[in-house]
Design an enzyme around this catalytic site. Structure first.
Site, PDB file in Angstrom:
ATOM      1  N   LYS A 216       0.861  -1.185   0.000  1.00  0.00           N
ATOM      2  CA  LYS A 216       0.000   0.000   0.000  1.00  0.00           C
ATOM      3  C   LYS A 216       0.894   1.231   0.000  1.00  0.00           C
ATOM      4  CE  LYS A 216      -3.532   2.458   2.578  1.00  0.00           C
ATOM      5  NZ  LYS A 216      -4.569   2.382   3.597  1.00  0.00           N
ATOM      6  N   LYS A 269      -2.075  -1.396  -3.962  1.00  0.00           N
ATOM      7  CA  LYS A 269      -2.937  -0.223  -3.948  1.00  0.00           C
ATOM      8  C   LYS A 269      -2.088   1.033  -3.999  1.00  0.00           C
ATOM      9  CE  LYS A 269      -5.960   2.031  -0.730  1.00  0.00           C
ATOM     10  NZ  LYS A 269      -6.034   2.266   0.656  1.00  0.00           N
TER      11      LYS A 269
HETATM   12  C1  PBG Z   1      -7.637   3.226   5.450  1.00  0.00           C
HETATM   13  C2  PBG Z   1      -7.811   3.163   3.980  1.00  0.00           C
HETATM   14  C3  PBG Z   1      -7.593   4.155   3.020  1.00  0.00           C
HETATM   15  C4  PBG Z   1      -8.012   3.638   1.794  1.00  0.00           C
HETATM   16  C5  PBG Z   1      -8.430   2.334   2.049  1.00  0.00           C
HETATM   17  N1  PBG Z   1      -8.278   2.061   3.389  1.00  0.00           N
HETATM   18  C6  PBG Z   1      -7.129   5.549   3.157  1.00  0.00           C
HETATM   19  C7  PBG Z   1      -5.751   5.847   3.534  1.00  0.00           C
HETATM   20  O1  PBG Z   1      -4.903   4.976   3.706  1.00  0.00           O
HETATM   21  O2  PBG Z   1      -5.501   7.043   3.720  1.00  0.00           O
HETATM   22  C8  PBG Z   1      -8.030   4.360   0.486  1.00  0.00           C
HETATM   23  C9  PBG Z   1      -9.057   3.893  -0.487  1.00  0.00           C
HETATM   24  C10 PBG Z   1      -9.386   4.859  -1.575  1.00  0.00           C
HETATM   25  O3  PBG Z   1      -8.722   5.894  -1.763  1.00  0.00           O
HETATM   26  O4  PBG Z   1     -10.351   4.569  -2.291  1.00  0.00           O
HETATM   27  N2  PBG Z   1      -6.359   3.328   5.919  1.00  0.00           N
END
Ligand code: PBG
Length: 348
Positions: A216, A269
């Site tokens: 991520k 992601k």
């Molecule tokens: C929670 C989370 C996030 C996303 C998914 N789970 C936000 C982040 O990490 O700031 C992002 C998903 C999206 O942008 O559609 N931590």
């Protein structure tokens, strides 16, 4: 008796061209692009609704359906509306949902993340009660639950890794108790997959899977999500736990660790900016691989479509096809319903 006339392969065509083009080319890739039926025969990548996961933002209250301005078509939904939305998605052919929670109250430790009466846990029970063939996945993180919007418990401005992991285990167990099939930790703390696996097993949830947000990245493409989940950090950013977009060897290491710790599915992601990462992860580990087409990717397509600058259905299918082609088996997307409907229309 059938004989194969090899001359057509070995020798340039003889005689004068019968139509406009000269006859000397042996390889003509365009032959297989002539008609829709031929193109369909040789297609290498096919999308299907089975691979789609539909994210839902669940809030407190009843009858709430509040559209997120930067994500047209995406709403914050109270539990009753979230169940209706999951049912409508199921009717469109989408068979998995990913739940995010907007709790009624937040504190500096994100206590509500493990509250059995919080929106996510309540929605899990309600969806499981109404839809018996939908996979229910829950996002496990503290950022939606902390008053400061960070993904963990803070000491000053530093996120305490191991203290946070203990909270995440409690949140994951509460999701499993509510009936989640799959928990999806998105926090990027070190060691959380192993701790959650141990915690789930210790409470008798050996059958609950873990979909790890393994690679991520610290991405600007999460902007609209933070409006949807009301989770923007009050100060600073997420660079001390989310990955630097410049790295891919590190992504392989993150994935390897999560698999070693017990992840069943690994996720990359965001999706389109990380097609190379998706490809490397799938090629290296050959494990169920998910990709999250995140809020900013969706918002860009929606915005351009609103301006009439792109053909939205085609852009939607092309991007999802590209993400699948890169190696993702599972596609998490706000377009899930639209994509499923479009795919059904193409089949029928
Ligand atoms: C929670 C989370 C996030 C996303 C998914 N789970 C936000 C982040 O990490 O700031 C992002 C998903 C999206 O942008 O559609 N931590």
């Amino acid at each position: 008796m059938t004989t194969i006339d090899t001359r057509v392969f070995d020798a340039p065509a003889a005689g004068p061209p019968t139509r406009g083009d000269a006859g000397g080319l042996r390889h003509r890739p365009r032959r297989l692009r002539r008609t829709a039926a031929i193109r369909d025969l040789v297609r290498e990548t096919r999308l299907s609704a089975d691979m789609l996961v539909y994210p839902l933002f669940v809030c407190d209250g009843a009858g709430v359906r509040r559209e997120v301005p930067s994500m047209p078509g995406v709403c914050q939904l109270s539990v009753d509306e979230a169940v209706d939305e999951a049912a409508a998605a199921r009717a469109d052919g989408v068979r998995a949902v990913l739940l995010f929670g907007l709790p009624a109250s937040k504190d500096d430790r994100g206590t509500a993340a493990a509250d059995p009466a919080a929106p996510v846990q309540t929605a899990v029970r309600a969806i499981r009660g109404r839809l018996d063939d939908v996979a229910v996945v829950t996002d496990v993180c503290l950022c939606e639950y902390t008053s400061h919007g960070h993904c963990g418990v803070l000491d000053g401005e530093t996120i305490l890794n191991d203290v946070t992991v203990a909270h995440l285990v409690e949140a994951a167990v509460s999701h499993a108790e509510a009936g989640a099939h799959i928990v999806a930790p998105s926090d990027m703390m070190d060691g959380r997959i192993g701790a959650i696996r141990t915690g789930l097993d210790a409470r008798g949830f050996e059958d609950v899977s873990i979909m790890s947000y393994a690679a991520k990245y610290c991405s600007a493409f999460y902007g609209p999500f933070r409006d949807a989940a009301d989770s923007a950090p009050a100060f600073g950013d997420r660079r001390t736990h989310q990955m630097d977009p410049a790295n891919t060897d590190e992504a392989l290491r993150e994935v390897a660790l999560d698999l070693e710790e017990g992840a069943d599915i690994v996720m990359v992601k965001p999706a389109m900016p990380c097609l190379d990462v998706i490809h490397r992860v799938k090629a290296r580990f050959q494990r169920p691989t998910a990709a999250y087409q995140v809020s900013g990717e969706y918002a860009m397509a929606k915005a351009a479509a609103r301006l009439g600058w792109i053909d939205e259905p085609r852009v939607m299918l092309e991007t999802l096809t590209a993400i699948h082609r890169a190696g993702a088996d599972i596609l998490i997307t706000y377009y899930a319903r639209e994509a499923a409907r479009t795919l059904a229309g193409q089949d029928g």
